[in-house]
Design a protein around this motif. Structure first.
Motif, PDB file in Angstrom:
ATOM      1  N   ILE A  22      -1.227  -8.600  39.715  1.00 33.43           N
ATOM      2  CA  ILE A  22      -0.246  -8.255  40.747  1.00 33.43           C
ATOM      3  C   ILE A  22      -0.720  -8.753  42.113  1.00 33.43           C
ATOM      4  O   ILE A  22       0.081  -9.211  42.926  1.00 33.43           O
ATOM      5  CB  ILE A  22       0.067  -6.736  40.775  1.00 33.43           C
ATOM      6  N   ASP A  23      -2.039  -8.686  42.353  1.00 32.58           N
ATOM      7  CA  ASP A  23      -2.568  -9.174  43.629  1.00 32.58           C
ATOM      8  C   ASP A  23      -2.300 -10.663  43.796  1.00 32.58           C
ATOM      9  O   ASP A  23      -1.946 -11.121  44.884  1.00 32.58           O
ATOM     10  CB  ASP A  23      -4.070  -8.900  43.732  1.00 32.58           C
ATOM     11  N   ALA A  39       0.136 -12.352  42.386  1.00 37.06           N
ATOM     12  CA  ALA A  39       1.577 -12.528  42.575  1.00 37.06           C
ATOM     13  C   ALA A  39       1.978 -12.206  44.010  1.00 37.06           C
ATOM     14  O   ALA A  39       2.795 -12.907  44.610  1.00 37.06           O
ATOM     15  CB  ALA A  39       2.348 -11.654  41.593  1.00 37.06           C
ATOM     16  N   LEU A  41       7.660 -10.948  45.391  1.00 36.01           N
ATOM     17  CA  LEU A  41       7.514 -10.689  43.960  1.00 36.01           C
ATOM     18  C   LEU A  41       8.793 -10.977  43.197  1.00 36.01           C
ATOM     19  O   LEU A  41       9.902 -10.741  43.704  1.00 36.01           O
ATOM     20  CB  LEU A  41       7.134  -9.232  43.714  1.00 36.01           C
ATOM     21  N   LEU A  46       8.835  -8.072  38.005  1.00 37.69           N
ATOM     22  CA  LEU A  46       7.462  -7.625  38.249  1.00 37.69           C
ATOM     23  C   LEU A  46       7.436  -6.509  39.284  1.00 37.69           C
ATOM     24  O   LEU A  46       6.719  -5.519  39.143  1.00 37.69           O
ATOM     25  CB  LEU A  46       6.601  -8.803  38.703  1.00 37.69           C
ATOM     26  N   ARG A  47       8.257  -6.644  40.317  1.00 41.76           N
ATOM     27  CA  ARG A  47       8.332  -5.614  41.360  1.00 41.76           C
ATOM     28  C   ARG A  47       8.779  -4.276  40.789  1.00 41.76           C
ATOM     29  O   ARG A  47       8.188  -3.229  41.062  1.00 41.76           O
ATOM     30  CB  ARG A  47       9.297  -6.068  42.462  1.00 41.76           C
ATOM     31  N   ALA A  79       6.073  -2.844  38.452  1.00 39.55           N
ATOM     32  CA  ALA A  79       4.941  -2.348  39.238  1.00 39.55           C
ATOM     33  C   ALA A  79       5.271  -1.000  39.878  1.00 39.55           C
ATOM     34  O   ALA A  79       4.434  -0.086  39.892  1.00 39.55           O
ATOM     35  CB  ALA A  79       4.550  -3.359  40.303  1.00 39.55           C
TER      36      ALA A  79
END
Length: 92
Positions: free
Chosen positions: A2-3, A5, A11, A15-16, A19
């Motif tokens: 995630i970091d 991305a 994002l 994925l957003r 997360a």
């Protein structure tokens, strides 16, 4: 992952949303753990100076943040699964 991305720019909506759901779940798990700690700390756990009381306040403060609202996070993830458009991130 995630970091990386995040470093690459905005994002991907999927994925957003995932997360956000995962972070909300993690915060809820922390609340459950600290609740158990409070149950087993006895009466001393009620004192403001007791570490369990301090942890209880801290984790509940985090859980109260609008970003960790179960209805929003899980509802948005449900929209994603169903193919319903998800709202844009307030962060852009």
């Amino acid at each position: 992952a995630i970091d990386e991305a995040i470093a690459q720019g905005p994002l991907d909506p999927e994925l957003r949303v995932r997360a956000g759901r995962n972070a909300t779940y993690a915060v809820r798990q922390c609340v459950e753990v600290v609740e158990r700690c409070m149950q087993f700390s006895g009466g001393n756990g009620l004192f403001e100076t007791h570490p369990v009381q301090q942890g209880w306040r801290d984790v509940h403060g985090v859980a109260a943040h609008v970003g960790f609202g179960v209805d929003s996070a899980y509802g948005t993830y449900g929209n994603l699964l169903l193919g319903v458009p998800v709202p844009p991130s307030p962060m852009g």
